[in-house]
Scaffold this motif. Structure first.
Motif, PDB file in Angstrom:
ATOM      1  N   THR A   1      41.708  31.676  46.356  1.00  0.00           N
ATOM      2  CA  THR A   1      41.966  32.586  47.469  1.00  0.00           C
ATOM      3  C   THR A   1      42.087  31.819  48.788  1.00  0.00           C
ATOM      4  O   THR A   1      42.976  32.086  49.593  1.00  0.00           O
ATOM      5  CB  THR A   1      40.846  33.640  47.566  1.00  0.00           C
TER       6      THR A   1
ATOM      7  N   MET B   1      45.316  32.119  37.165  1.00  0.00           N
ATOM      8  CA  MET B   1      44.604  32.623  35.987  1.00  0.00           C
ATOM      9  C   MET B   1      43.857  31.492  35.301  1.00  0.00           C
ATOM     10  O   MET B   1      44.265  30.335  35.357  1.00  0.00           O
ATOM     11  CB  MET B   1      45.587  33.285  35.015  1.00  0.00           C
TER      12      MET B   1
ATOM     13  N   ALA C   1      46.079  32.088  47.161  1.00  0.00           N
ATOM     14  CA  ALA C   1      46.402  32.908  45.994  1.00  0.00           C
ATOM     15  C   ALA C   1      46.283  34.384  46.342  1.00  0.00           C
ATOM     16  O   ALA C   1      45.391  34.788  47.091  1.00  0.00           O
ATOM     17  CB  ALA C   1      45.476  32.577  44.827  1.00  0.00           C
ATOM     18  N   HIS C   2      47.167  35.168  45.785  1.00  0.00           N
ATOM     19  CA  HIS C   2      47.146  36.613  45.993  1.00  0.00           C
ATOM     20  C   HIS C   2      46.014  37.253  45.192  1.00  0.00           C
ATOM     21  O   HIS C   2      45.390  38.205  45.639  1.00  0.00           O
ATOM     22  CB  HIS C   2      48.494  37.200  45.588  1.00  0.00           C
ATOM     23  N   ASP C   3      45.772  36.710  43.987  1.00  0.00           N
ATOM     24  CA  ASP C   3      44.729  37.265  43.134  1.00  0.00           C
ATOM     25  C   ASP C   3      44.338  36.226  42.091  1.00  0.00           C
ATOM     26  O   ASP C   3      45.038  35.238  41.879  1.00  0.00           O
ATOM     27  CB  ASP C   3      45.221  38.532  42.433  1.00  0.00           C
ATOM     28  N   PHE C   4      43.202  36.475  41.434  1.00  0.00           N
ATOM     29  CA  PHE C   4      42.693  35.603  40.379  1.00  0.00           C
ATOM     30  C   PHE C   4      42.497  36.446  39.134  1.00  0.00           C
ATOM     31  O   PHE C   4      41.834  37.488  39.189  1.00  0.00           O
ATOM     32  CB  PHE C   4      41.365  34.969  40.811  1.00  0.00           C
ATOM     33  N   LEU C   5      43.076  36.012  38.013  1.00  0.00           N
ATOM     34  CA  LEU C   5      42.995  36.760  36.756  1.00  0.00           C
ATOM     35  C   LEU C   5      42.254  35.918  35.716  1.00  0.00           C
ATOM     36  O   LEU C   5      42.454  34.716  35.637  1.00  0.00           O
ATOM     37  CB  LEU C   5      44.397  37.080  36.230  1.00  0.00           C
ATOM     38  N   GLU C   6      41.431  36.585  34.916  1.00  0.00           N
ATOM     39  CA  GLU C   6      40.749  35.890  33.831  1.00  0.00           C
ATOM     40  C   GLU C   6      41.521  36.081  32.549  1.00  0.00           C
ATOM     41  O   GLU C   6      41.985  37.176  32.252  1.00  0.00           O
ATOM     42  CB  GLU C   6      39.320  36.422  33.683  1.00  0.00           C
TER      43      GLU C   6
ATOM     44  N   PRO D   1      54.058  35.947  46.293  1.00  0.00           N
ATOM     45  CA  PRO D   1      52.708  36.115  45.741  1.00  0.00           C
ATOM     46  C   PRO D   1      52.446  35.121  44.604  1.00  0.00           C
ATOM     47  O   PRO D   1      53.311  34.907  43.749  1.00  0.00           O
ATOM     48  CB  PRO D   1      52.705  37.547  45.211  1.00  0.00           C
TER      49      PRO D   1
ATOM     50  N   LEU E   1      49.600  34.335  41.669  1.00  0.00           N
ATOM     51  CA  LEU E   1      48.425  34.762  40.927  1.00  0.00           C
ATOM     52  C   LEU E   1      47.931  33.569  40.128  1.00  0.00           C
ATOM     53  O   LEU E   1      48.711  32.892  39.467  1.00  0.00           O
ATOM     54  CB  LEU E   1      48.762  35.910  39.980  1.00  0.00           C
TER      55      LEU E   1
ATOM     56  N   ALA F   1      37.689  31.023  41.815  1.00  0.00           N
ATOM     57  CA  ALA F   1      38.371  32.188  42.388  1.00  0.00           C
ATOM     58  C   ALA F   1      38.382  32.122  43.915  1.00  0.00           C
ATOM     59  O   ALA F   1      39.403  32.395  44.557  1.00  0.00           O
ATOM     60  CB  ALA F   1      37.705  33.471  41.914  1.00  0.00           C
TER      61      ALA F   1
END
Length: 108
Positions: free
Chosen positions: A94, A81, A98-103, A77, A79, A90
């Motif tokens: 993806t 940011m 990317a598994h996720d996008f963090l701010e 994974p 992530l 974002a």
């Protein structure tokens, strides 16, 4: 025994320090890199269970690093940011896997 090994790639030393300390408290083995280039060097010598990548860094961006990691067939994974995140960034993260996008700042 740790929960896994995480590589954090960010050009901001305070982010590396804060995130690595928080993850170590949660029993993760954490490695850090101050640039995408250093991150890629580390990936060639060690396996990681997950990645946290900053988008905006001098030289190669976190999105370019993400693409390189996927080209290397790394399936862990990832992530992404950013402190200046947009919907477009974002979505691109993806799309690149990317598994996720963090701010940033990441929640306390």
């Amino acid at each position: 025994m740790t929960l896994g090994t995480i590589l954090i790639v960010d050009d901001e030393k305070n982010i590396l320090s804060t995130l690595s300390r928080a993850l170590r408290v949660e029993d993760y083995d954490v490695d850090v890199a101050g640039s995408a280039e250093i991150g890629l060097e580390k990936v060639r010598t060690r396996a990681y269970d997950a990645f946290l990548l900053d988008v905006n860094m001098p030289g190669r961006s976190g999105l370019e690093l993400l693409k390189s990691l996927r080209e290397l067939k790394i399936d862990a994974p990832i992530l992404v940011m950013s402190g200046q995140g947009t919907i477009e960034i974002a979505l691109e993260a993806t799309r690149l896997g990317a598994h996720d996008f963090l701010e940033k700042p990441i929640g306390t």
